[in-house]
Design an enzyme around this catalytic site. Structure first.
Site, short mmCIF file in Angstrom:
data_model
loop_
_atom_site.label_atom_id
_atom_site.label_comp_id
_atom_site.label_asym_id
_atom_site.label_seq_id
_atom_site.Cartn_x
_atom_site.Cartn_y
_atom_site.Cartn_z
N GLY A 192 0.11 4.52 1.49
CA GLY A 192 1.28 4.24 2.32
C GLY A 192 1.88 5.53 2.87
N HIS A 193 2.02 6.53 2.00
CA HIS A 193 2.53 7.83 2.46
C HIS A 193 1.58 8.44 3.50
CE1 HIS A 193 4.24 7.76 -1.81
NE2 HIS A 193 5.33 7.89 -1.08
N LYS A 208 8.66 -0.08 4.43
CA LYS A 208 8.68 -0.51 3.03
C LYS A 208 10.10 -0.43 2.47
CE LYS A 208 7.38 -0.83 -1.42
NZ LYS A 208 8.53 -0.23 -2.10
N LEU A 266 2.19 -1.08 -1.32
CA LEU A 266 1.88 0.12 -2.11
C LEU A 266 3.19 0.81 -2.46
CD1 LEU A 266 -1.17 1.60 -0.15
CD2 LEU A 266 -1.16 0.01 -2.09
N SER A 267 3.29 1.30 -3.69
CA SER A 267 4.50 1.98 -4.14
C SER A 267 4.15 2.90 -5.29
CB SER A 267 5.54 0.96 -4.61
OG SER A 267 6.57 1.60 -5.33
N ARG A 269 5.91 3.38 -7.73
CA ARG A 269 6.35 2.70 -8.96
C ARG A 269 5.36 1.64 -9.44
NH1 ARG A 269 11.85 3.76 -6.80
NH2 ARG A 269 12.90 5.06 -8.34
P1 AMP Z 1 8.95 7.59 -1.51
O1 AMP Z 1 8.00 8.65 -1.92
O2 AMP Z 1 8.80 6.32 -2.26
O3 AMP Z 1 10.36 8.09 -1.43
O4 AMP Z 1 8.56 7.22 -0.03
C1 AMP Z 1 8.45 8.20 0.96
C2 AMP Z 1 8.25 7.53 2.29
O5 AMP Z 1 7.06 6.74 2.26
C3 AMP Z 1 9.39 6.57 2.66
O6 AMP Z 1 9.65 6.67 4.05
C4 AMP Z 1 8.82 5.23 2.29
O7 AMP Z 1 9.39 4.17 3.02
C5 AMP Z 1 7.37 5.43 2.66
N1 AMP Z 1 6.51 4.47 1.98
C6 AMP Z 1 6.45 4.22 0.64
N2 AMP Z 1 5.59 3.22 0.39
C7 AMP Z 1 5.10 2.82 1.59
C8 AMP Z 1 4.17 1.83 2.01
N3 AMP Z 1 3.57 1.00 1.14
N4 AMP Z 1 3.91 1.70 3.34
C9 AMP Z 1 4.51 2.51 4.23
N5 AMP Z 1 5.39 3.47 3.91
C10 AMP Z 1 5.69 3.63 2.60
#
Ligand code: AMP
Length: 283
Positions: free
Chosen positions: A37-38, A150, A185-186, A188
Site C-alpha cells: 500500500g505504501h 485507506k 493492507l495495513s 497493523r
Molecule cells: P502509515 O504508515 O500507516 O501511517 O501510512 C502512511 C500512508 O500510507 C498513509 O497516507 C496511509 O493512508 C497510506 N496507506 C496505508 N495503508 C494503505 C493501503 N492499504 N493502501 C493505500 N495507502 C495506504
C-alpha cells in the site's frame, strides 16, 4: 541504494537541489513497516513528479498513552530495501529529537472534519497527525504529497489543514491497496494471529454487503446495524463505528434510504482481539 537522511537540513538541501534542476518533488509520509500500500503511493507519485521522498517516522504525538506506540512494527533496513525496489529517491528518517526539539510546544488545533469517527475514538490522534504532517510539508517543501484513502478521514483532515494554512502543496489521494481476499493492507495487520487474519476478511465483506444493500434502497440505519452484527458474528469484539457519511465533510447520512445525489462513503473501525482495523469504501 535509496539515500537515507536524518536531518531537516540534509532533506532541504537535496530537495532544493532537485528543484533548482527543474525537477518536481513528491513526499510520501509514512510510519514505516512498509507494505505494498505504501509502495503504491510511491508509484502514484512517480507518475506525477520526477523525484520521490518517503518519510518514515513513528510519530509519538499521535498515540495516546494506552495505545501501541512501543509495539508498533519497526524495521528500517527492510523499509529502505522496499523503497529502493520501488525506485524511491530519498528516505527521510528523523529521530524524535529532530522532529520535536527540547521544549517543543506547538500543536495544530482542529475542529470540523476531524471531530467524528477517529476523532471521537482517539481524541489526540488528528492533532498529532496534523502537527507532524504540517512539519513534514514545511521541512520537505514538496510539490505534491500523497496520502492513502485507506485513512480517508486523515486525508480529508490534511486537505483541510493545507487549505487553511495556505501550505503550497498539492495533496493527492491514492486508492486503497488490498490483499487478494479484500482486506486493506495495513502495518497493523502484522498483529493478527492466523485465525484473526482469516476472520478479518469479514470487514471488507460486511462493507460491500452494506453498500449493495443501500444501493438497492435499504435504509441506511438498517444496513449499518446489519454490518455491525455481521462483524460481531465473525468474531470482532467491538465495532467503534460502521457509518455511512458524506464523502466530503463526513457528516452523518441516514437513518433513511440515501437520497439521490448523496455522495456516501462507508467508514468502519472495529477491534479483532487486540488489533483495531479501519477501512472505508465509496458507495
Ligand atoms: P502509515 O504508515 O500507516 O501511517 O501510512 C502512511 C500512508 O500510507 C498513509 O497516507 C496511509 O493512508 C497510506 N496507506 C496505508 N495503508 C494503505 C493501503 N492499504 N493502501 C493505500 N495507502 C495506504
Amino acid at each position: 541504494m535509496t539515500r537515507i537522511v536524518r536531518t531537516v537540513a540534509e532533506l532541504r538541501e537535496q530537495v532544493r537541489a532537485w528543484k533548482a534542476a527543474g525537477e518536481q518533488v513528491g513526499l510520501i509520509p509514512t510510519m514505516g513497516a512498509l507494505h505494498d500500500g505504501h509502495l503504491s503511493l510511491v508509484r502514484l507519485a512517480q507518475t506525477k513528479v520526477k523525484r520521490t521522498v518517503a518519510s518514515v517516522f513513528v510519530n509519538p504525538k499521535q498515540f495516546a498513552p494506552h495505545e501501541d506506540f512501543d509495539a508498533y512494527p519497526r524495521g528500517e533496513t527492510r523499509d529502505a530495501q522496499l523503497l529502493e525496489s520501488a525506485g524511491c529517491d530519498l528516505l527521510f528518517a528523523p529521530n524524535a529529537a529532530e522532529m520535536y526539539p527540547q521544549g517543543f510546544s506547538t500543536t495544530i488545533n482542529l475542529t470540523g472534519v476531524s471531530e467524528p469517527l477517529e476523532g471521537a475514538a482517539r481524541p489526540q490522534f488528528f492533532g498529532g497527525v496534523a502537527t507532524v504532517v504540517t512539519k513534514l510539508l514545511i521541512q520537505a517543501e514538496p510539490d505534491i504529497a500523497v496520502f492513502g484513502e485507506k485513512d480517508y478521514q486523515q486525508l480529508q483532515v490534511i486537505r483541510r489543514v493545507t487549505r487553511d494554512l495556505d501550505l503550497p502543496v498539492e495533496i493527492v489521494g491514492a486508492p486503497t491497496a488490498r490483499a487478494e481476499d479484500g482486506l486493506a493492507l495495513s502495518s497493523r495487520n502484522a498483529y493478527l494471529s492466523t485465525e484473526e487474519r482469516a476472520a478479518a476478511v469479514a470487514l471488507p465483506n460486511a462493507m460491500k454487503a452494506a453498500i449493495a444493500a443501500v444501493q438497492a434502497g435499504e435504509r441506511v440505519e438498517t444496513a449499518e446495524a446489519a454490518g455491525k452484527a455481521a462483524l460481531e458474528a465473525a468474531g470482532f469484539r467491538q465495532v467503534d463505528y460502521f457509518d455511512f457519511r458524506d464523502a466530503d465533510d463526513l457528516s452523518r447520512l441516514g437513518p433513511d434510504a440515501l437520497p439521490s445525489g448523496a455522495r456516501p462513503r462507508l467508514l468502519a473501525a472495529a477491534w479483532l482481539g487486540k488489533t483495531r482495523l479501519i477501512d472505508n469504501m465509496g458507495a
